[in-house]
Design an enzyme around this catalytic site. Structure first.
Site, PDB file in Angstrom:
ATOM      1  N   VAL A  14       0.837  -1.216   0.000  1.00  0.00           N
ATOM      2  CA  VAL A  14       0.000   0.000   0.000  1.00  0.00           C
ATOM      3  C   VAL A  14       0.868   1.261   0.000  1.00  0.00           C
ATOM      4  O   VAL A  14       0.566   2.242  -0.693  1.00  0.00           O
ATOM      5  CB  VAL A  14      -0.979  -0.013   1.201  1.00  0.00           C
ATOM      6  CG1 VAL A  14      -1.851   1.225   1.182  1.00  0.00           C
ATOM      7  CG2 VAL A  14      -1.846  -1.274   1.168  1.00  0.00           C
ATOM      8  N   ARG A  45      11.824   0.554   6.568  1.00  0.00           N
ATOM      9  CA  ARG A  45      13.050  -0.230   6.768  1.00  0.00           C
ATOM     10  C   ARG A  45      13.644  -0.677   5.444  1.00  0.00           C
ATOM     11  O   ARG A  45      14.822  -0.919   5.337  1.00  0.00           O
ATOM     12  CB  ARG A  45      12.732  -1.450   7.652  1.00  0.00           C
ATOM     13  CG  ARG A  45      13.076  -1.141   9.103  1.00  0.00           C
ATOM     14  CD  ARG A  45      12.937  -2.351   9.956  1.00  0.00           C
ATOM     15  NE  ARG A  45      11.736  -2.240  10.752  1.00  0.00           N
ATOM     16  CZ  ARG A  45      10.850  -3.196  10.912  1.00  0.00           C
ATOM     17  NH1 ARG A  45      10.999  -4.356  10.316  1.00  0.00           N
ATOM     18  NH2 ARG A  45       9.799  -3.015  11.652  1.00  0.00           N
ATOM     19  N   ARG A  46      12.793  -0.845   4.452  1.00  0.00           N
ATOM     20  CA  ARG A  46      13.278  -1.329   3.143  1.00  0.00           C
ATOM     21  C   ARG A  46      12.791  -0.430   2.017  1.00  0.00           C
ATOM     22  O   ARG A  46      11.743   0.212   2.148  1.00  0.00           O
ATOM     23  CB  ARG A  46      12.672  -2.726   2.891  1.00  0.00           C
ATOM     24  CG  ARG A  46      13.597  -3.839   3.223  1.00  0.00           C
ATOM     25  CD  ARG A  46      12.891  -5.186   3.175  1.00  0.00           C
ATOM     26  NE  ARG A  46      12.809  -5.751   4.517  1.00  0.00           N
ATOM     27  CZ  ARG A  46      11.711  -5.831   5.249  1.00  0.00           C
ATOM     28  NH1 ARG A  46      10.565  -5.415   4.771  1.00  0.00           N
ATOM     29  NH2 ARG A  46      11.729  -6.340   6.464  1.00  0.00           N
ATOM     30  N   GLU A 127     -10.360   6.030   5.445  1.00  0.00           N
ATOM     31  CA  GLU A 127     -11.213   5.432   4.411  1.00  0.00           C
ATOM     32  C   GLU A 127     -10.623   4.129   3.879  1.00  0.00           C
ATOM     33  O   GLU A 127     -11.342   3.157   3.606  1.00  0.00           O
ATOM     34  CB  GLU A 127     -11.374   6.436   3.257  1.00  0.00           C
ATOM     35  CG  GLU A 127     -12.194   5.939   2.098  1.00  0.00           C
ATOM     36  CD  GLU A 127     -13.659   5.729   2.454  1.00  0.00           C
ATOM     37  OE1 GLU A 127     -14.361   6.716   2.698  1.00  0.00           O
ATOM     38  OE2 GLU A 127     -14.090   4.568   2.507  1.00  0.00           O
ATOM     39  N   VAL A 130     -11.423   0.384   5.263  1.00  0.00           N
ATOM     40  CA  VAL A 130     -12.653  -0.391   5.078  1.00  0.00           C
ATOM     41  C   VAL A 130     -12.941  -0.584   3.600  1.00  0.00           C
ATOM     42  O   VAL A 130     -13.115   0.376   2.857  1.00  0.00           O
ATOM     43  CB  VAL A 130     -13.850   0.315   5.763  1.00  0.00           C
ATOM     44  CG1 VAL A 130     -15.138  -0.447   5.513  1.00  0.00           C
ATOM     45  CG2 VAL A 130     -13.604   0.449   7.258  1.00  0.00           C
ATOM     46  N   GLU A 188      -3.484 -10.082   4.898  1.00  0.00           N
ATOM     47  CA  GLU A 188      -2.840  -9.414   6.031  1.00  0.00           C
ATOM     48  C   GLU A 188      -1.503 -10.085   6.331  1.00  0.00           C
ATOM     49  O   GLU A 188      -1.278 -11.241   5.937  1.00  0.00           O
ATOM     50  CB  GLU A 188      -3.743  -9.535   7.269  1.00  0.00           C
ATOM     51  CG  GLU A 188      -5.066  -8.827   7.134  1.00  0.00           C
ATOM     52  CD  GLU A 188      -4.893  -7.338   6.851  1.00  0.00           C
ATOM     53  OE1 GLU A 188      -4.303  -6.630   7.665  1.00  0.00           O
ATOM     54  OE2 GLU A 188      -5.341  -6.889   5.786  1.00  0.00           O
ATOM     55  N   ASP A 199     -10.139  -9.554  10.362  1.00  0.00           N
ATOM     56  CA  ASP A 199     -10.022  -8.354   9.519  1.00  0.00           C
ATOM     57  C   ASP A 199     -11.414  -7.794   9.186  1.00  0.00           C
ATOM     58  O   ASP A 199     -11.655  -6.590   9.293  1.00  0.00           O
ATOM     59  CB  ASP A 199      -9.252  -8.720   8.239  1.00  0.00           C
ATOM     60  CG  ASP A 199      -9.149  -7.557   7.279  1.00  0.00           C
ATOM     61  OD1 ASP A 199      -8.354  -6.647   7.532  1.00  0.00           O
ATOM     62  OD2 ASP A 199      -9.886  -7.557   6.268  1.00  0.00           O
ATOM     63  N   LYS A 203     -13.301  -4.121  10.235  1.00  0.00           N
ATOM     64  CA  LYS A 203     -13.965  -3.204   9.296  1.00  0.00           C
ATOM     65  C   LYS A 203     -15.432  -2.999   9.672  1.00  0.00           C
ATOM     66  O   LYS A 203     -15.955  -1.886   9.599  1.00  0.00           O
ATOM     67  CB  LYS A 203     -13.846  -3.760   7.871  1.00  0.00           C
ATOM     68  CG  LYS A 203     -12.397  -3.807   7.388  1.00  0.00           C
ATOM     69  CD  LYS A 203     -12.252  -4.660   6.141  1.00  0.00           C
ATOM     70  CE  LYS A 203     -10.823  -4.689   5.632  1.00  0.00           C
ATOM     71  NZ  LYS A 203     -10.594  -5.712   4.614  1.00  0.00           N
TER      72      LYS A 203
END
Ligand code: HSE
Length: 426
Positions: A14, A45-46, A127, A130, A188, A199, A203
């Site tokens: 993301v 970190r990467r 936003e 969900v 996830e 999860d 939501k």
């Protein structure tokens, strides 16, 4: 107008998607925001091989971003509960607006975060937490603001829907499809969150809080996963004219609010039943508008980034909205699952002898449970057990639990009764 400067924390699927959307659509975004939006810093970190950061300040310490005086908006995309909470509170303390895709964080620590944000006069946008790319929060909070919301129901985990669809359409193995969902960036970090409904419960907790003006109550959400669904259940459901979907459902009645995530049979003619793959569907029923359905990709880099960037644009335009209506809440009780009423699909392995079906039917009828449909299959060659599948009319879960316990103790069936809740969503 001065540009808005963004700091992105977390540079995975993301984070990379957000970086690329902000960069590639910069011109369009600037027109819509009325000002330029610049990526001031990335904390990760990467590196992300999908992004060109040659002109970007990259730090290995995400807290540098939360404290950077040049950053206006901190975008939290690291996931998880603890470090993410610390990061977000640190950003708020430093007067930054926050945008996050972290539904676990909001569902569990949202009330504390919103209170801190209120005090600091900053906005928290979530936003992207969900239903991925579907503007579900905006729809309920803004588009449907005129309504008393009666029900929110939907497919709100892309990974789970992808797995159920591939298993049904291609006969693929659960583990194999899950691996693909992980490779595609849908799942996830801990995929049991997807498969066991945690999860989706995060939501649903957030959506319900907005829909009914109640506090975030993740601990009161009943959660059941999809890992026990068999191919047989999928096929029997189809024979009866239904599809099995992993739904999040909350509905308001005089008794209170039911808040539950579980595998659910829904009629194959219902639009939600046709939503397959990584697509999510959020069906909202309001007293003025009646039934609405919002549909779109629920996971993945592009769709989630689309929602993250929309929140950043809102902040850039200084559209401030109350993060949740929890401060104007009604004191409505969330119902225990035993108090909830639904219809049921039951499957059992019955002894192949006279009177068995009659006994099972009489246990149900003694409890006032009305049978809507029955399928009884012939026993397989050399078998003494026959699969019996039933659909019932609506009954309270507590009564159904008692009936199932009696059937299991009767000696008429082998093993336990498989029970899947049925919703007609009408
Ligand atoms: N793991 C989540 C899903 C990602 O599959 O829906 C989007 O929240």
């Amino acid at each position: 107008m001065k540009p808005v400067k963004v700091g992105i924390c977390g540079f995975g699927t993301v984070g990379g998607g957000t970086f690329n959307v902000l960069t590639q659509n910069a011109e369009q975004i600037a027109r819509r925001s009325g000002r330029e939006i610049i990526i001031e810093q990335v904390g990760a970190r990467r590196d992300n091989p999908a992004c060109d950061t040659s002109n970007t300040n990259v730090t290995r310490d995400i807290f540098d971003v939360a404290r950077n005086p040049d950053v206006d908006v901190v975008v939290e995309l690291i996931g998880g509960y603890d470090v993410a909470k610390e990061l977000v509170l640190e950003a708020i303390k430093n007067g930054k607006h926050v945008v996050t895709a972290n539904k676990a964080l909001i569902a569990v620590h949202g009330d504390e975060i919103f209170a801190a944000a209120d005090k600091a006069g900053v906005t928290v946008g979530y936003e992207a937490g969900v239903a991925g790319g579907i503007p579900a929060i905006k729809a309920v909070r803004e588009g449907l603001a005129a309504n008393n919301i009666e029900r929110v129901a939907g497919i709100i985990n892309g990974t789970g829907n992808f797995i159920l669809t591939e298993m049904r359409d291609k006969g693929r193995d659960f583990a194999d499809v899950l691996k693909e969902a992980q490779e595609l960036g849908y799942a996830e970090a801990d995929p049991t969150f997807d498969v066991e409904g945690i999860d989706a419960a995060h939501k649903l907790t957030i959506l319900s809080s907005i829909a009914y003006g109640i506090p975030l109550q993740f601990d009161n959400c009943f959660t059941e996963g999809i890992s026990k669904i068999t191919r047989d259940d999928v096929e029997y459901a189809e024979e009866l004219g239904y599809r099995i979907k992993h739904l999040g459902i909350s509905a308001r009645s005089e008794k209170g609010i039911d808040l539950r995530v579980h595998p659910t049979l829904i009629p194959e003619t219902n639009m939600v039943a046709k939503v397959d793959g990584v697509m999510n569907a959020v069906a909202v029923k309001g007293d003025a508008v009646n039934d609405t359905l919002f549909c779109g990709p629920g996971a993945g880099a592009g769709p989630t980034a689309s929602a993250v960037v929309a929140d950043i644009i809102d902040i850039a335009r200084e559209i401030k909205v109350a993060p949740l209506s929890y401060n104007t809440l009604d004191d409505v009780k969330v119902l225990e699952i035993e108090e909830v009423e639904t219809s049921y699909y039951l499957r059992m392995q019955a002894q192949d002898k006279a009177g068995v079906l009659a006994n099972v039917a009489s246990i149900l009828s003694n409890k006032g449970i009305n049978i809507e449909a029955i399928i009884q299959k012939e026993p397989a060659e050399g078998e003494t057990l026959v699969p019996v599948i039933m659909l019932t009319h609506k009954v309270q879960e507590k009564i159904m639990n008692q009936a199932i316990a009696e059937i299991e103790a009767s000696g008429d069936i082998n093993g336990s009764v498989t029970r899947i809740r049925v919703e007609h969503l009408n």
